[in-house]
Design an enzyme around this catalytic site. Structure first.
Site, PDB file in Angstrom:
ATOM      1  N   CYS A   1       7.162  -0.522   6.677  1.00 58.97           N
ATOM      2  CA  CYS A   1       6.712   0.738   6.080  1.00 58.97           C
ATOM      3  C   CYS A   1       7.785   1.246   5.124  1.00 58.97           C
ATOM      4  CB  CYS A   1       6.451   1.774   7.173  1.00 58.97           C
ATOM      5  SG  CYS A   1       5.873   3.355   6.516  1.00 58.97           S
ATOM      6  N   LEU A   2       7.371   1.675   3.950  1.00 60.48           N
ATOM      7  CA  LEU A   2       8.311   2.215   2.964  1.00 60.48           C
ATOM      8  C   LEU A   2       8.974   3.495   3.480  1.00 60.48           C
ATOM      9  CD1 LEU A   2       6.193   1.696  -0.285  1.00 60.48           C
ATOM     10  CD2 LEU A   2       8.146   0.325   0.478  1.00 60.48           C
TER      11      LEU A   2
ATOM     12  N   GLY B   1       0.835  -1.187   0.000  1.00 57.81           N
ATOM     13  CA  GLY B   1       0.000   0.000   0.000  1.00 57.81           C
ATOM     14  C   GLY B   1       0.871   1.238   0.000  1.00 57.81           C
TER      15      GLY B   1
ATOM     16  N   GLN C   1       3.016   9.958   2.110  1.00 49.67           N
ATOM     17  CA  GLN C   1       4.369   9.423   1.900  1.00 49.67           C
ATOM     18  C   GLN C   1       5.051  10.008   0.670  1.00 49.67           C
ATOM     19  OE1 GLN C   1       2.834   5.212   2.377  1.00 49.67           O
ATOM     20  NE2 GLN C   1       4.865   4.961   3.236  1.00 49.67           N
TER      21      GLN C   1
ATOM     22  N   HIS D   1      -2.780   1.029   8.906  1.00 45.69           N
ATOM     23  CA  HIS D   1      -1.457   1.641   8.718  1.00 45.69           C
ATOM     24  C   HIS D   1      -1.544   2.831   7.749  1.00 45.69           C
ATOM     25  CE1 HIS D   1       3.040   1.106   7.871  1.00 45.69           C
ATOM     26  NE2 HIS D   1       2.663   1.830   6.836  1.00 45.69           N
ATOM     27  N   GLU D   2      -2.272   2.660   6.648  1.00 46.05           N
ATOM     28  CA  GLU D   2      -2.362   3.733   5.635  1.00 46.05           C
ATOM     29  C   GLU D   2      -3.170   4.925   6.150  1.00 46.05           C
ATOM     30  OE1 GLU D   2      -0.305   3.340   3.524  1.00 46.05           O
ATOM     31  OE2 GLU D   2      -0.158   1.206   3.118  1.00 46.05           O
TER      32      GLU D   2
HETATM   33  O1  GNR Z   1       4.515  -2.599   1.900  1.00 46.92           O
HETATM   34  C1  GNR Z   1       4.062  -2.536   3.041  1.00 46.92           C
HETATM   35  N1  GNR Z   1       3.889  -3.676   3.743  1.00 46.92           N
HETATM   36  C2  GNR Z   1       3.221  -3.747   4.950  1.00 46.92           C
HETATM   37  C3  GNR Z   1       3.350  -4.894   5.689  1.00 46.92           C
HETATM   38  C4  GNR Z   1       2.688  -5.027   6.891  1.00 46.92           C
HETATM   39  C5  GNR Z   1       1.896  -4.008   7.336  1.00 46.92           C
HETATM   40  C6  GNR Z   1       1.762  -2.840   6.616  1.00 46.92           C
HETATM   41  C7  GNR Z   1       2.418  -2.708   5.425  1.00 46.92           C
HETATM   42  S1  GNR Z   1       2.248  -1.265   4.506  1.00 46.92           S
HETATM   43  C8  GNR Z   1       3.749  -1.220   3.643  1.00 46.92           C
HETATM   44  C9  GNR Z   1       3.770  -0.095   2.626  1.00 46.92           C
HETATM   45  C10 GNR Z   1       3.663   1.238   3.334  1.00 46.92           C
HETATM   46  O2  GNR Z   1       4.546   1.775   3.937  1.00 46.92           O
HETATM   47  N2  GNR Z   1       2.499   1.801   3.304  1.00 46.92           N
HETATM   48  O3  GNR Z   1       2.288   2.942   3.958  1.00 46.92           O
HETATM   49 NI    NI Z   2       3.758   2.995   5.552  1.00 50.68          NI
END
Ligand code: GNR
Ligand code: NI
Length: 171
Positions: free
Chosen positions: A92-93, A46, A51, A134-135
């Site tokens: 998280c990226l 996601g 971001q 998370h998003e």
């Molecule tokens: O790629 C992503 N993998 C992920 C794995 C477990 C819980 C949440 C995520 S989101 C993350 C991409 C990201 O940073 N989205 O904001």
């Molecule tokens: Ni993230």
């Protein structure tokens, strides 16, 4: 096709609270496509607009095996259907290289608009439920590190700051 730069913790712009989207313009369609390109390029599940330094309430996701089923969530909200802890490990990226267990509700119902402004809802559980929460946190200026102990958070902060300095020096 445009791959955008993903901001990394502790960049202060990640703390911006995103504004609701009210107009479904061609500029918005381009932003959505650029975010999808960026998410696929980074192999993310996601990506939230925050971001990529775009402070409007927009999230893209793809949970398909083949990475060909893009999902777009505009002005997303969720209701908790099951608040038992979903203890998937989270990455998280914007916090590259760190994976942590943090509390998320096991099952939620997401309400959002699609890229054309049409309302829809979707029940999700497991990793997808974690990702949705998370998003939406990103859109509110929150990061997964906020749920960790100050000690862990500061350790991650120093490591990323060091990596950023090195990257800058090496060009
Ligand atoms: O790629 C992503 N993998 C992920 C794995 C477990 C819980 C949440 C995520 S989101 C993350 C991409 C990201 O940073 N989205 O904001
Ligand atoms: Ni993230």
């Amino acid at each position: 096709m445009a791959v955008l730069t993903v901001l990394e913790y502790p960049d202060k712009r990640l703390r911006t609270v995103a504004k609701p989207i009210t107009e479904f313009t061609t500029a918005l369609q381009t932003q959505i496509d650029d975010m999808l390109d960026t998410m696929y390029d980074e192999n993310g599940l996601g990506l939230a607009a925050t971001q990529v330094d775009y402070h409007h309430r927009l999230v893209v996701m793809d949970f398909s095996e083949e990475r060909n089923e893009p999902l777009v969530f505009i002005n997303p909200t969720f209701d908790i259907l099951n608040d038992e802890p979903n203890e998937c490990q989270e990455g998280c990226l914007s916090v590259p290289g760190f994976y942590e267990h943090i509390y998320r509700a096991a099952k939620v119902k997401v309400h959002a608009l699609d890229r054309h402004g049409k309302a829809f809802s979707l029940e999700v559980d497991e990793l997808m439920a974690v990702c949705v929460q998370h998003e939406i946190d990103h859109l509110d200026g929150k990061l997964m590190v906020d749920y960790l102990s100050p000690l862990k958070r500061n350790r991650i902060k120093s490591k990323l700051e060091k990596a950023h300095k090195l990257a800058l020096k090496q060009g």
